[in-house]
Design an enzyme around this catalytic site. Structure first.
Site, mmCIF file in Angstrom:
data_model
loop_
_atom_site.group_PDB
_atom_site.id
_atom_site.type_symbol
_atom_site.label_atom_id
_atom_site.label_comp_id
_atom_site.label_asym_id
_atom_site.label_seq_id
_atom_site.Cartn_x
_atom_site.Cartn_y
_atom_site.Cartn_z
ATOM 1 N N ASP A 224 1.632 -11.608 6.776
ATOM 2 C CA ASP A 224 2.164 -10.773 5.695
ATOM 3 C C ASP A 224 3.528 -10.184 6.053
ATOM 4 O O ASP A 224 4.167 -9.553 5.203
ATOM 5 C CB ASP A 224 1.181 -9.659 5.319
ATOM 6 C CG ASP A 224 0.784 -8.805 6.510
ATOM 7 O OD1 ASP A 224 0.141 -9.338 7.423
ATOM 8 O OD2 ASP A 224 1.125 -7.607 6.544
ATOM 9 N N ASN A 225 3.976 -10.403 7.280
ATOM 10 C CA ASN A 225 5.320 -9.990 7.686
ATOM 11 C C ASN A 225 6.215 -11.192 7.960
ATOM 12 O O ASN A 225 7.224 -11.075 8.652
ATOM 13 C CB ASN A 225 5.254 -9.107 8.939
ATOM 14 C CG ASN A 225 4.600 -7.771 8.650
ATOM 15 O OD1 ASN A 225 4.687 -7.254 7.552
ATOM 16 N ND2 ASN A 225 3.921 -7.217 9.645
ATOM 17 N N ASP B 11 9.949 -5.857 8.018
ATOM 18 C CA ASP B 11 8.993 -4.915 8.594
ATOM 19 C C ASP B 11 9.362 -4.570 10.038
ATOM 20 O O ASP B 11 9.124 -5.353 10.959
ATOM 21 C CB ASP B 11 7.555 -5.418 8.522
ATOM 22 C CG ASP B 11 6.559 -4.263 8.719
ATOM 23 O OD1 ASP B 11 6.852 -3.368 9.529
ATOM 24 O OD2 ASP B 11 5.506 -4.251 8.053
ATOM 25 N N GLY C 290 0.792 -1.225 0.000
ATOM 26 C CA GLY C 290 0.000 0.000 0.000
ATOM 27 C C GLY C 290 0.819 1.266 0.000
ATOM 28 O O GLY C 290 0.308 2.351 -0.267
ATOM 29 N N ARG C 291 2.118 1.146 0.320
ATOM 30 C CA ARG C 291 2.981 2.326 0.306
ATOM 31 C C ARG C 291 4.407 1.955 -0.095
ATOM 32 O O ARG C 291 5.359 2.621 0.283
ATOM 33 C CB ARG C 291 2.979 3.022 1.658
ATOM 34 C CG ARG C 291 3.409 2.130 2.816
ATOM 35 C CD ARG C 291 3.429 2.910 4.106
ATOM 36 N NE ARG C 291 3.859 2.062 5.210
ATOM 37 C CZ ARG C 291 4.594 2.495 6.231
ATOM 38 N NH1 ARG C 291 4.994 3.744 6.264
ATOM 39 N NH2 ARG C 291 4.924 1.686 7.199
ATOM 40 N N GLY D 294 -0.113 6.333 1.224
ATOM 41 C CA GLY D 294 1.029 5.716 0.565
ATOM 42 C C GLY D 294 2.365 6.302 0.963
ATOM 43 O O GLY D 294 3.394 5.940 0.376
ATOM 44 N N ARG E 28 14.530 -0.004 0.542
ATOM 45 C CA ARG E 28 14.716 -1.273 1.238
ATOM 46 C C ARG E 28 15.238 -2.329 0.268
ATOM 47 O O ARG E 28 14.804 -2.403 -0.881
ATOM 48 C CB ARG E 28 13.404 -1.738 1.864
ATOM 49 C CG ARG E 28 13.522 -3.046 2.640
ATOM 50 C CD ARG E 28 12.366 -3.244 3.593
ATOM 51 N NE ARG E 28 11.100 -3.487 2.920
ATOM 52 C CZ ARG E 28 9.941 -3.662 3.562
ATOM 53 N NH1 ARG E 28 9.901 -3.595 4.887
ATOM 54 N NH2 ARG E 28 8.826 -3.872 2.894
#
Length: 492
Positions: A250-251, A260, A90-91, A124, A174
């Site tokens: 999701d992490n 994350d 999302g960002r 975002g 990243r």
């Protein structure tokens, strides 16, 4: 002149439902505040170009480098145990992949680079504080030798983002072995898309586990390999007192990297129930819960792979359960071996785990600092007079005295000299971690005063966590009562 990166874009070559093609949203006035020059060189990138004004535009998403194929990846996830069928980047926008100096494929992703189709009404963007936190903690983890995503650069955007208040905006670059998560598999499993699951699994095997390509049961091998990496990773977190804070599926990285760094933290005083994350109200992701949650997340991964195991569902479930049962053994192996090393025990004795647990129990009762206790034990291993520096960390020092007698009897059975044992222990017991109050201090200096000198100094200290660095001795000290940081916050 367009700057070209040596990008390859294998994920962007997967079917269109794996991602959304979207370019970063340009920002007003990007300014580079930090480039990780050694990492840039290792990735085959020119650090001089990246430190130029044009480089700041690339690292903020204002200008795309040649060869980029920007995408936002689709994924789902269990967040605090509740399934969300569509999350996605999302960002964050993946620019592409490069082959580093070790021949390993690495993603280069901009985090905070503007809205995507997965933003769910979010802006975002990223605020400066969370960008600095992720830069510091991810690079500290790398220096500690723990698998992690890396930080290539941090850029301020010249714009503000609205959270509780208006804050300076920033973008983090990243770097990861990949950004494929358990949640990526869940995205397709929730849709019953077996062909997409197979394509994703084949991509992961080719990228991360190529040794499985020639095996008869590659998908079972994939589950086994991911279990092994996650078990080792979480054991290593516990051995340095790290609390991820948001261990959603999701992490959970398929590559076995820490990913994350939102509300993460390192413990000061040892407490197995310690929670820092402001959003973890029930303590689901407390320090001591992390192995159990890792297995829970891996079970969700196994569920996704069942259609690839066998058309016989019962057989597939049985195979998955058998593989999942190996997690405990894998975790215990790495954790107990690590604990023995932290205590200077390198030959396995039957009661070693009991000895280690007895120390942890006394540390919890006595509010002893986790990092300092083990670091000072390293000194005490070479000099019994240094026991006084350990015992003063306990609210009731006599508890340490009783345990120390057992420990000294045990290390007396080891073949190493005192100096050898001390050196071996210092190599696994860091003197410096990114303590919460130090991280908050560098964020405050940057956000309130545009002062990045504390940030740079903290990075310098954390780059050599196992060395004494007398000139930075204060960074090893736990916070004073008024400095304690009791909560950490997600950056979204």
């Amino acid at each position: 002149m367009t700057v070209h990166f040596p990008f390859q874009n294998t994920y962007a070559a997967l079917p269109a439902n794996f991602f959304a093609r979207v370019a970063p949203t340009p920002v007003a006035a990007p300014r580079l505040i930090k480039l990780n020059r050694p990492l840039a060189i290792h990735l085959g990138l020119d650090p001089d170009i990246l430190e130029s004004p044009e480089g700041a535009e690339i690292l903020s998403g204002k200008t795309l480098p040649g060869g980029a194929d920007p995408i936002a990846m689709a994924y789902a996830g269990h967040q605090f145990g509740h399934f969300v069928p569509q999350l996605g980047d999302g960002r964050a926008i993946l620019l592409g992949e490069v082959i580093d100096g070790d021949g390993i494929r690495r993603d280069i992703q901009l985090k905070g680079s503007g809205p995507t189709p997965f933003s769910r009404r979010g802006d975002g963007r990223a605020a400066l504080g969370p960008v600095l936190r992720e830069y510091v903690v991810s690079e500290a983890m790398a220096a500690l030798g723990i698998p992690t995503t890396r930080s290539l650069a941090a850029v301020v955007t010249g714009e503000q983002v609205m959270r509780e208040t208006a804050l300076p905006g920033a973008v983090l670059t990243r770097v990861a072995s990949s950004h494929i998560r358990v949640g990526t598999f869940q995205y397709f499993a929730a849709r019953g898309d077996v062909e997409a699951l197979r394509s994703l699994a084949d991509h992961v095997i080719a990228r991360h586990y190529p040794e499985l390509l020639a095996t008869e049961r590659p998908y079972q091998g994939l589950l086994s390999a991911v279990i092994a990496r996650q078990a080792k990773l979480v054991a290593r977190w516990l051995l340095v007192g790290f609390i991820h804070g948001v261990m959603n599926t999701d992490n959970t990285s398929i590559s076995g990297e820490t990913i994350d760094y939102g509300p993460c933290a390192f413990m000061d005083s040892y407490d197995p129930a310690q929670v820092y994350s402001s959003i973890d109200e029930l303590g689901r992701y407390a320090y001591a819960n992390q192995p159990r949650i890792a297995l829970w997340n891996l079970t969700r991964f196994a569920e996704c792979l069942l259609p690839l195991f066998s058309d016989d569902k019962d057989k597939a479930v049985e195979e998955a359960q058998t593989l999942l049962m190996t997690f405990g053994e894998e975790f215990n192996l790495h954790y107990t071996t690590g604990l023995r090393a932290k205590l200077g025990l390198f030959a396995e004795h039957e009661d070693d785990q009991g000895l280690a647990q007895a120390l942890l129990d006394e540390m919890a009762k006595g509010a002893a600092d986790f990092t300092l206790t083990f670091r000072r034990l390293s000194e005490a291993a070479g000099d019994p007079e240094a026991d006084r520096n350990v015992r003063q960390l306990f609210t009731e020092p006599e508890a340490y005295d009783a345990w120390s007698e057992r420990w000294r009897q045990r290390i007396g059975q080891e073949p190493q000299s005192a100096n050898q044992r001390q050196a071996l222990m210092r190599a696994v017991n860091p003197a410096f971690i990114p303590r919460n109050h130090r991280v908050e201090a560098i964020i405050k200096a940057a956000v309130d005063g545009d002062d990045y000198r504390p940030f740079e100094e903290l990075l310098t200290v954390l780059s050599k966590p196992y060395e004494d660095q007398p000139e930075f001795a204060a960074y090893a000290e736990p916070p004073r009562p008024e400095e304690r940081v009791c909560q950490t916050f997600c950056g979204t």
